[in-house]
Design a protein around this motif. Structure first.
Motif, short mmCIF file in Angstrom:
data_model
loop_
_atom_site.label_atom_id
_atom_site.label_comp_id
_atom_site.label_asym_id
_atom_site.label_seq_id
_atom_site.Cartn_x
_atom_site.Cartn_y
_atom_site.Cartn_z
N LEU A 48 0.13 1.38 -9.96
CA LEU A 48 1.15 2.18 -9.27
C LEU A 48 1.09 1.96 -7.76
N ALA A 49 -0.11 1.90 -7.21
CA ALA A 49 -0.25 1.64 -5.77
C ALA A 49 0.28 0.26 -5.40
N LEU A 50 0.15 -0.70 -6.30
CA LEU A 50 0.63 -2.07 -6.06
C LEU A 50 2.13 -2.21 -6.30
N THR A 51 2.78 -1.14 -6.74
CA THR A 51 4.21 -1.14 -7.05
C THR A 51 5.01 -0.67 -5.85
N ILE B 18 4.99 -2.19 -13.73
CA ILE B 18 5.83 -1.02 -13.42
C ILE B 18 7.03 -1.45 -12.58
N GLU B 19 6.79 -2.33 -11.63
CA GLU B 19 7.85 -2.76 -10.70
C GLU B 19 8.92 -3.63 -11.36
N ASP B 20 8.52 -4.51 -12.26
CA ASP B 20 9.44 -5.53 -12.76
C ASP B 20 9.78 -5.46 -14.24
N THR B 21 9.26 -4.44 -14.95
CA THR B 21 9.55 -4.32 -16.38
C THR B 21 9.87 -2.86 -16.70
N SER C 48 3.56 0.64 0.58
CA SER C 48 2.68 0.12 -0.45
C SER C 48 1.26 -0.09 0.09
N LEU C 49 1.15 -0.67 1.28
CA LEU C 49 -0.17 -0.90 1.88
C LEU C 49 -0.90 0.42 2.14
N LYS C 50 -0.16 1.42 2.55
CA LYS C 50 -0.74 2.74 2.78
C LYS C 50 -1.31 3.30 1.48
N ARG C 51 -0.59 3.14 0.38
CA ARG C 51 -1.06 3.63 -0.92
C ARG C 51 -2.20 2.79 -1.46
N ILE C 52 -2.16 1.48 -1.22
CA ILE C 52 -3.25 0.59 -1.65
C ILE C 52 -4.54 0.95 -0.92
#
Length: 193
Positions: free
Chosen positions: A104-107, A81-84, A121-125
Motif C-alpha cells: 500500500l505504501a508503494l502504491t 493494488i495500483e495496477d490490478t 508515496s515517498l512520505k508513506r514509504i
C-alpha cells in the motif's frame, strides 16, 4: 532424511514462489508499457535487485538485519493494488499485514494530483521498514532503462529528477541499491541529450 536449512539467505523460495504466482495471476495480460513484454518481467527484475541487495548488505554489514521475505514479496507485489483489481484486504489475507502495508505504501494515491503523488508515496514509504525503501529503490533501478519512444524530453527530465528524489529520500536503506540507482541516474542522461 534431514531437511536442508540454508543459513546464507534470509528469505524463502516458498514465499517467493507464492508471491510470484499471485503477481503473475494478478498482472496476467498486462505488458510493460511501450512493449510487448509481459509485466511479470518488471516484477522479476525488481525482485532480483532486492535479492542482490539482501545478499550484498548481509556481506557488507553485520549490524543491519533485513526481513528478506518482506522485501522479496513486496518487490513482486508492489504494483498489484495500483495496477490490478487486487485489494489491500486480499494481499493482507494471503501475505499478512506487513506485506499488505508495504504494498500500500508503494502504491501511488490516484486521488491526489499527479505531481504530488511521488512526494506522497515517498512520505508513506519512509514510515515503513527499510525493506520497503529497498523495493522502491529497486523499482526505479528497474525502470531507468531506455524510455518509451513516445516520451518527450521534458517527460524524461522529470522522470530522472523523480529518480534523484527517490535516491535522496531512501538511499540509507541500502548502500548497494543506492549506488546502483546513482549509476542508473547518471547513465539515464544519455536518453535526454
Amino acid at each position: 532424511m534431514e531437511k536442508y536449512q540454508p543459513t546464507l539467505k534470509n528469505w524463502s523460495q516458498e514465499k517467493y514462489i507464492q508471491a510470484y504466482k499471485f503477481a503473475a495471476h494478478a498482472h496476467q495480460g498486462q505488458n510493460i508499457p511501450g512493449s510487448d513484454i509481459p509485466y511479470i518481467m518488471h516484477l522479476s527484475f525488481v525482485s532480483m535487485e532486492a535479492i542482490a541487495a539482501l545478499s550484498a548488505e548481509k556481506e557488507l554489514s553485520t549490524e543491519k538485519k533485513y526481513d528478506g521475505n518482506l522485501a522479496v514479496q513486496c518487490a513482486l507485489l508492489h504494483d498489484t493494488i495500483e495496477d490490478t483489481n487486487i485489494t489491500f484486504a486480499e494481499i493482507e489475507a494471503e501475505f499478512g499485514t506487513s506485506v499488505a502495508q508495504g504494498v500500500l505504501a508503494l502504491t501511488k494515491d490516484q486521488s491526489i494530483a499527479k505531481h504530488f503523488q511521488m512526494e506522497d508515496s515517498l512520505k508513506r514509504i519512509k514510515q515503513q521498514p527499510p525493506e520497503i525503501w529497498m523495493v522502491k529503490l529497486a523499482d526505479r533501478i528497474s525502470n531507468l532503462q531506455s524510455p518509451p519512444h513516445y516520451w518527450t524530453k521534458e517527460k524524461k527530465i522529470c522522470y530522472r529528477e523523480e529518480a534523484i528524489s527517490i535516491y535522496e529520500t531512501l538511499k540509507d536503506a541500502s548502500s548497494f541499491l543506492a549506488l546502483r540507482l546513482a549509476n542508473k541516474i547518471e547513465d539515464y542522461k544519455a536518453f535526454i541529450l
